[in-house]
Structure formats: C-alpha cells, structure tokens
Design a protein around this motif. Structure first.
Motif, short mmCIF file in Angstrom:
data_model
loop_
_atom_site.label_atom_id
_atom_site.label_comp_id
_atom_site.label_asym_id
_atom_site.label_seq_id
_atom_site.Cartn_x
_atom_site.Cartn_y
_atom_site.Cartn_z
N GLU A 30 0.82 -1.22 0.00
CA GLU A 30 0.00 0.00 0.00
C GLU A 30 0.84 1.25 0.00
O GLU A 30 1.75 1.40 0.83
CB GLU A 30 -0.91 0.01 1.25
N PRO A 34 -0.41 9.95 2.71
CA PRO A 34 0.62 11.00 2.75
C PRO A 34 1.67 10.83 1.65
O PRO A 34 2.13 11.82 1.07
CB PRO A 34 1.24 10.82 4.14
N ASP A 59 -3.91 4.20 -1.53
CA ASP A 59 -4.84 4.70 -0.50
C ASP A 59 -5.20 6.15 -0.81
O ASP A 59 -4.74 7.08 -0.16
CB ASP A 59 -4.18 4.57 0.88
N LYS A 61 -8.10 7.55 -0.54
CA LYS A 61 -9.12 8.11 0.39
C LYS A 61 -10.00 9.13 -0.34
O LYS A 61 -10.26 10.24 0.14
CB LYS A 61 -8.49 8.73 1.62
N ILE A 111 -12.93 4.83 7.88
CA ILE A 111 -12.43 5.80 8.85
C ILE A 111 -13.49 6.89 9.05
O ILE A 111 -14.11 7.35 8.09
CB ILE A 111 -11.08 6.38 8.35
N HIS A 134 -11.54 0.56 9.78
CA HIS A 134 -10.29 1.31 9.98
C HIS A 134 -10.42 2.35 11.09
O HIS A 134 -11.34 3.17 11.05
CB HIS A 134 -9.96 2.00 8.65
N ALA A 135 -9.49 2.30 12.01
CA ALA A 135 -9.29 3.41 12.94
C ALA A 135 -7.98 4.07 12.51
O ALA A 135 -6.93 3.41 12.50
CB ALA A 135 -9.18 2.90 14.37
N GLN A 140 -6.23 6.23 16.76
CA GLN A 140 -5.41 5.30 17.54
C GLN A 140 -4.68 6.01 18.69
O GLN A 140 -4.41 5.41 19.72
CB GLN A 140 -4.37 4.63 16.64
N GLY A 165 -5.71 -0.37 11.85
CA GLY A 165 -5.88 0.42 13.07
C GLY A 165 -4.85 0.01 14.11
O GLY A 165 -5.17 -0.06 15.29
N ALA A 185 -1.02 -3.71 8.03
CA ALA A 185 -0.06 -3.34 9.06
C ALA A 185 0.86 -2.23 8.55
O ALA A 185 1.55 -2.41 7.56
CB ALA A 185 0.77 -4.57 9.46
N GLY A 187 2.43 0.84 11.01
CA GLY A 187 3.42 1.19 12.02
C GLY A 187 4.18 0.01 12.59
O GLY A 187 5.37 0.12 12.89
O1 LIG Z 1 -4.50 4.38 6.29
C1 LIG Z 1 -3.75 4.67 7.19
C2 LIG Z 1 -3.77 5.99 7.87
O2 LIG Z 1 -4.97 6.63 7.57
C3 LIG Z 1 -2.60 6.88 7.44
O3 LIG Z 1 -2.49 6.98 6.06
C4 LIG Z 1 -2.75 3.66 7.65
O4 LIG Z 1 -2.04 3.22 6.54
C5 LIG Z 1 -3.44 2.50 8.36
O5 LIG Z 1 -4.01 2.98 9.55
C6 LIG Z 1 -2.48 1.35 8.68
O6 LIG Z 1 -1.42 1.82 9.46
P1 LIG Z 1 -1.26 1.40 11.01
O7 LIG Z 1 -2.53 1.82 11.66
O8 LIG Z 1 -0.06 2.15 11.48
O9 LIG Z 1 -1.08 -0.08 11.05
#
Ligand SMILES: O=C([C@H](O)CO)[C@H](O)[C@H](O)COP(=O)(O)O
Length: 208
Positions: A30, A34, A59, A61, A111, A134-135, A140, A165, A185, A187
C-alpha cells in the motif's frame, strides 16, 4: 488472509526501501495517503514497476469525483483504490464504475464512520470489493483506543472486510479469527528495528 503493508512514509525513496525490505512477506503493498500526496500518482507506477508480482494498493481516500480519481490511480498501476465509506453513494458508484472498466477493485475506507458495520453492508451493495474497517492514526492516538473495536465491527458487518488500526503481532491472530480478508499493518512494520523481520513474523502468525 492476506497481509498488506501500509507505507506511510513521505518519499518514494523511503517507500522503495521499505517495499524491498518486506515484499517477500506481504501480498499487498500500500502507498499511504501521505506518500501519494507528497510524491504524486507517479509513485504508484514506480512501486508497481518495482514489484510487478505484487498487488498495489493506492490509499487515495477519495471523498468526491470517485470515477475520475479512481481512474487516475488505476491507470497508474493500482490494483486497489480506496474511496471513503463516508462519501456520497454516487462517489462510491463512480469509483466502482472505474474499477469495472479497468478490471480492478475498490475498497471502502470506514475511517470516521460511526456505524461501521451498517455502512459496510450498504457500500458492499454498491459494488466495493471489501471494506477497510479502519481506525486512523489520530483515532489510535486517543486515550483508551483498542483495536478490538474495529475487529468487532468487522466481524459484525457480515461482509468482506480488512482491518486497519494498529495491527501488530499481538492482534493479528484476532484479526484473522474475526474473518478478515486482509490484515493491514503500517506502524508495526515501518517502525520496527527490522521491518523485514516484523513482516515475516506477522506472516508467520497467519495460518492460511
Ligand atoms: O491508512 C492509514 C492511515 O490513515 C494513514 O495513512 C494507515 O495506513 C493504516 O491505519 C495502517 O497503518 P497502522 O494503523 O499504522 O497499522
């Protein structure tokens, strides 16, 4: 269950470094929102060119102009493009139309949606491939956040879903047990001392 690495980095150089470290252990790569905003849609083409054997997830969005924005990402090489689940139904219909024209797939990002399970069922009717329950990173960071909330909502939705999330080695088995199609996944891989080892460990926790 598939494993998706979310590359929330700023530059294409960082993304290529990360993707090369983890590609052997993931199914879907992905480009985070950003990254796309900073580097532009050409970054999607660059990642697809570097990993032609992998599915590439843009992504975007998208919140409006679904057909136009999804088309831009599909032409660049994306296999999946996200549209906001909170967007107008016509935005989602437009994105799905583009996916059908390109033989690709739309994922609805839940989200900020309050009733994630109900909206997931509704947008599935509109033709999305699956819903990302998605969170986001800001949610988070809020006190008391637990990934269990998104896992529970995915399970309750009754439609195909991914979970994002903060998926990590402590939660990925619960994500799979809930019936997710994909675990996302970001972070937990990106911030690991050894991203390749982290991705490999996540992959190893998935039973099929
Ligand atoms: O979509 C995401 C977020 O909105 C920032 O772009 C993240 O890629 C998504 O949340 C997965 O990342 P982690 O939550 O850090 O696993």
């Amino acid at each position: 269950m598939k494993l998706q690495v979310a590359m929330d980095v700023a530059t294409l150089e960082e993304a290529l470094t990360l993707s090369r470290q983890v590609a052997d252990h993931v199914d879907i790569i992905e480009l985070g929102t950003p990254l796309i905003k900073h580097e532009g849609i050409a970054a999607v083409s660059a990642i697809k060119a570097a990993h032609p054997e992998k599915e590439v997830f843009a992504d975007m969005k998208t919140a409006d102009a679904g057909e136009l924005e999804a088309g831009i990402a599909f032409v660049a090489g994306a296999d999946y493009v996200t549209v906001m689940g909170a967007a107008d139904d016509d935005t989602i219909r437009g994105a799905v139309k583009s996916a059908q024209e390109h033989g690709k797939q739309i994922v609805a990002d839940m989200i900020t949606v309050k009733d994630r399970a109900a909206r997931a069922r509704a947008v599935t009717e509109l033709g999305v491939a699956f819903c990302e329950i998605h969170a986001g990173l800001d949610e988070q960071a809020q006190e008391g956040y637990s990934i269990q909330t998104v896992i529970d909502d995915g399970k309750a939705s009754g439609v195909p879903f991914s979970i994002a999330g903060g998926v990590d080695i402590d939660s990925i088995r619960d994500v799979q047990a809930a019936g997710a199609t994909v675990a996302v996944a970001g972070g937990s891989i990106r911030n690991a001392d050894d991203p390749a080892a982290a991705a490999k460990e996540l992959r190893g926790a998935i039973t099929s």
